[in-house]
Design a protein around this motif. Structure first.
Motif, PDB file in Angstrom:
ATOM      1  N   UNK A  29       0.835  -1.203   0.000  1.00 23.21           N
ATOM      2  CA  UNK A  29       0.000   0.000   0.000  1.00 23.21           C
ATOM      3  C   UNK A  29       0.870   1.255   0.000  1.00 23.21           C
ATOM      4  N   UNK A  30       2.013   1.213   0.699  1.00 21.19           N
ATOM      5  CA  UNK A  30       2.930   2.352   0.704  1.00 21.19           C
ATOM      6  C   UNK A  30       3.457   2.638  -0.700  1.00 21.19           C
ATOM      7  N   UNK A  31       3.740   1.577  -1.455  1.00 21.62           N
ATOM      8  CA  UNK A  31       4.178   1.770  -2.842  1.00 21.62           C
ATOM      9  C   UNK A  31       3.109   2.448  -3.674  1.00 21.62           C
ATOM     10  N   UNK A  32       1.868   2.013  -3.501  1.00 20.39           N
ATOM     11  CA  UNK A  32       0.760   2.642  -4.233  1.00 20.39           C
ATOM     12  C   UNK A  32       0.590   4.094  -3.788  1.00 20.39           C
ATOM     13  N   UNK A  33       0.674   4.331  -2.474  1.00 21.36           N
ATOM     14  CA  UNK A  33       0.540   5.705  -1.978  1.00 21.36           C
ATOM     15  C   UNK A  33       1.670   6.598  -2.469  1.00 21.36           C
ATOM     16  N   UNK A  34       2.882   6.055  -2.583  1.00 25.29           N
ATOM     17  CA  UNK A  34       3.980   6.841  -3.148  1.00 25.29           C
ATOM     18  C   UNK A  34       3.678   7.232  -4.591  1.00 25.29           C
ATOM     19  N   UNK A  35       3.118   6.291  -5.349  1.00 28.34           N
ATOM     20  CA  UNK A  35       2.730   6.606  -6.733  1.00 28.34           C
ATOM     21  C   UNK A  35       1.676   7.707  -6.766  1.00 28.34           C
ATOM     22  N   UNK A  36       0.646   7.567  -5.944  1.00 24.64           N
ATOM     23  CA  UNK A  36      -0.440   8.551  -5.923  1.00 24.64           C
ATOM     24  C   UNK A  36       0.073   9.908  -5.456  1.00 24.64           C
ATOM     25  N   UNK A  37       0.871   9.912  -4.381  1.00 28.54           N
ATOM     26  CA  UNK A  37       1.425  11.169  -3.881  1.00 28.54           C
ATOM     27  C   UNK A  37       2.332  11.815  -4.918  1.00 28.54           C
ATOM     28  N   UNK A  38       3.085  10.991  -5.655  1.00 25.78           N
ATOM     29  CA  UNK A  38       3.937  11.514  -6.722  1.00 25.78           C
ATOM     30  C   UNK A  38       3.139  12.134  -7.852  1.00 25.78           C
ATOM     31  N   UNK A  39       2.050  11.468  -8.244  1.00 25.45           N
ATOM     32  CA  UNK A  39       1.197  12.023  -9.312  1.00 25.45           C
ATOM     33  C   UNK A  39       0.564  13.334  -8.852  1.00 25.45           C
ATOM     34  N   UNK A  40       0.098  13.378  -7.589  1.00 30.63           N
ATOM     35  CA  UNK A  40      -0.468  14.634  -7.073  1.00 30.63           C
ATOM     36  C   UNK A  40       0.581  15.746  -7.068  1.00 30.63           C
ATOM     37  N   UNK A  41       1.822  15.415  -6.678  1.00 31.34           N
ATOM     38  CA  UNK A  41       2.879  16.418  -6.668  1.00 31.34           C
ATOM     39  C   UNK A  41       3.188  16.896  -8.084  1.00 31.34           C
ATOM     40  N   UNK A  42       3.168  15.974  -9.055  1.00 28.41           N
ATOM     41  CA  UNK A  42       3.387  16.366 -10.452  1.00 28.41           C
ATOM     42  C   UNK A  42       2.287  17.316 -10.919  1.00 28.41           C
ATOM     43  N   UNK A  43       1.047  17.007 -10.566  1.00 29.11           N
ATOM     44  CA  UNK A  43      -0.076  17.882 -10.954  1.00 29.11           C
ATOM     45  C   UNK A  43       0.059  19.245 -10.280  1.00 29.11           C
ATOM     46  N   UNK A  45       2.819  20.615  -9.329  1.00 25.52           N
ATOM     47  CA  UNK A  45       3.949  21.277  -9.968  1.00 25.52           C
ATOM     48  C   UNK A  45       3.607  21.855 -11.322  1.00 25.52           C
ATOM     49  N   UNK A  46       2.924  21.071 -12.157  1.00 30.05           N
ATOM     50  CA  UNK A  46       2.567  21.553 -13.495  1.00 30.05           C
ATOM     51  C   UNK A  46       1.620  22.742 -13.410  1.00 30.05           C
ATOM     52  N   UNK A  47       0.630  22.664 -12.511  1.00 30.44           N
ATOM     53  CA  UNK A  47      -0.317  23.783 -12.409  1.00 30.44           C
ATOM     54  C   UNK A  47       0.357  25.038 -11.863  1.00 30.44           C
ATOM     55  N   UNK A  48       1.345  24.881 -11.001  1.00 34.27           N
ATOM     56  CA  UNK A  48       2.066  26.052 -10.490  1.00 34.27           C
ATOM     57  C   UNK A  48       2.994  26.652 -11.536  1.00 34.27           C
ATOM     58  N   UNK A  49       3.611  25.794 -12.344  1.00 34.55           N
ATOM     59  CA  UNK A  49       4.511  26.293 -13.391  1.00 34.55           C
ATOM     60  C   UNK A  49       3.702  26.971 -14.496  1.00 34.55           C
ATOM     61  N   UNK A  50       2.572  26.390 -14.856  1.00 37.39           N
ATOM     62  CA  UNK A  50       1.777  26.899 -15.976  1.00 37.39           C
ATOM     63  C   UNK A  50       1.143  28.249 -15.679  1.00 37.39           C
ATOM     64  N   UNK A  51       0.682  28.443 -14.439  1.00 39.07           N
ATOM     65  CA  UNK A  51      -0.021  29.683 -14.123  1.00 39.07           C
ATOM     66  C   UNK A  51       0.258  30.071 -12.679  1.00 39.07           C
ATOM     67  N   UNK A  67       5.760  30.978  -7.002  1.00 38.37           N
ATOM     68  CA  UNK A  67       4.987  29.780  -7.316  1.00 38.37           C
ATOM     69  C   UNK A  67       5.634  28.939  -8.410  1.00 38.37           C
ATOM     70  N   UNK A  68       6.336  29.555  -9.321  1.00 36.61           N
ATOM     71  CA  UNK A  68       7.027  28.791 -10.353  1.00 36.61           C
ATOM     72  C   UNK A  68       8.136  27.936  -9.721  1.00 36.61           C
ATOM     73  N   UNK A  69       8.844  28.497  -8.756  1.00 36.29           N
ATOM     74  CA  UNK A  69       9.872  27.722  -8.051  1.00 36.29           C
ATOM     75  C   UNK A  69       9.227  26.554  -7.296  1.00 36.29           C
ATOM     76  N   UNK A  70       8.109  26.809  -6.615  1.00 33.86           N
ATOM     77  CA  UNK A  70       7.386  25.738  -5.935  1.00 33.86           C
ATOM     78  C   UNK A  70       6.933  24.681  -6.934  1.00 33.86           C
ATOM     79  N   UNK A  71       6.512  25.128  -8.109  1.00 30.83           N
ATOM     80  CA  UNK A  71       6.077  24.194  -9.135  1.00 30.83           C
ATOM     81  C   UNK A  71       7.184  23.242  -9.555  1.00 30.83           C
ATOM     82  N   UNK A  72       8.377  23.779  -9.769  1.00 30.06           N
ATOM     83  CA  UNK A  72       9.503  22.923 -10.150  1.00 30.06           C
ATOM     84  C   UNK A  72       9.885  21.974  -9.024  1.00 30.06           C
ATOM     85  N   UNK A  73       9.840  22.465  -7.789  1.00 26.50           N
ATOM     86  CA  UNK A  73      10.147  21.610  -6.632  1.00 26.50           C
ATOM     87  C   UNK A  73       9.166  20.443  -6.576  1.00 26.50           C
ATOM     88  N   UNK A  74       7.874  20.741  -6.698  1.00 28.52           N
ATOM     89  CA  UNK A  74       6.855  19.677  -6.646  1.00 28.52           C
ATOM     90  C   UNK A  74       6.954  18.737  -7.844  1.00 28.52           C
TER      91      UNK A  74
END
Length: 147
Positions: A29-43, A45-51, A67-74
């Motif tokens: 379950x931790x592996x699945x949660x890492x995947x989900x948390x990673x996808x949320x962080x990518x989203x 990040x992309x939304x912060x970089x885009x706007x 926010x752009x810096x936060x976006x790249x970090x995420x």
């Protein structure tokens, strides 16, 4: 008179222990949660970089990044979390330690991200705490074996 024999456990297997089952299931379950948390962080990040106007800061806060810096970090953290999550699901030796390390980094970054999305940052922190617990619990060991 000969005693009836009981079937021997397969070689290398431990007797059934519910804590081991929880830990093994928790690691999966931790592996699945890492995947989900990673996808949320990518989203995030992309939304912060885009706007830069997607998130608004609530009040004044010590950690004042653009926010752009936060976006790249995420975005970078999210990609790493996805890769580590895949490694945990494949039971790679390196993935457990990196999973704990990057989940800890995610906790710190989400704490710093609180002024932008407090609800989701707290949810990510709780997920990362569970991930650390699950990955630090060894599924092949029981407390009675170490005592």
């Amino acid at each position: 008179m000969a005693q009836p024999s009981t079937p021997a456990a397969p070689r290398g297997s431990a007797p059934h222990d519910s804590r081991n089952a929880w830990a093994a299931g928790g690691a999966m379950f931790a592996g699945v949660l890492l995947l989900v948390d990673g996808v949320f962080a990518i989203i995030k990040g992309i939304s912060s970089i885009a706007d830069d106007e997607v998130y608004t800061r609530l009040g004044s806060y010590v950690f004042k990044f653009d926010l752009t810096a936060w976006g790249w970090i995420h975005l970078i953290l999210g990609i790493i979390l996805v890769v580590v999550g895949i490694g945990v699901l494949k039971v790679a030796a390196w993935a457990r330690a990196l999973g704990v390390a990057f989940a800890a980094c995610s906790i710190i970054l989400n704490f710093m991200w609180l002024p932008y999305t407090p609800f989701w940052a707290i949810i990510s922190i709780v997920i990362d705490i569970f991930v650390i617990w699950a990955l630090c619990t060894e599924p092949g060991r029981s407390r009675s074996a170490t005592a």
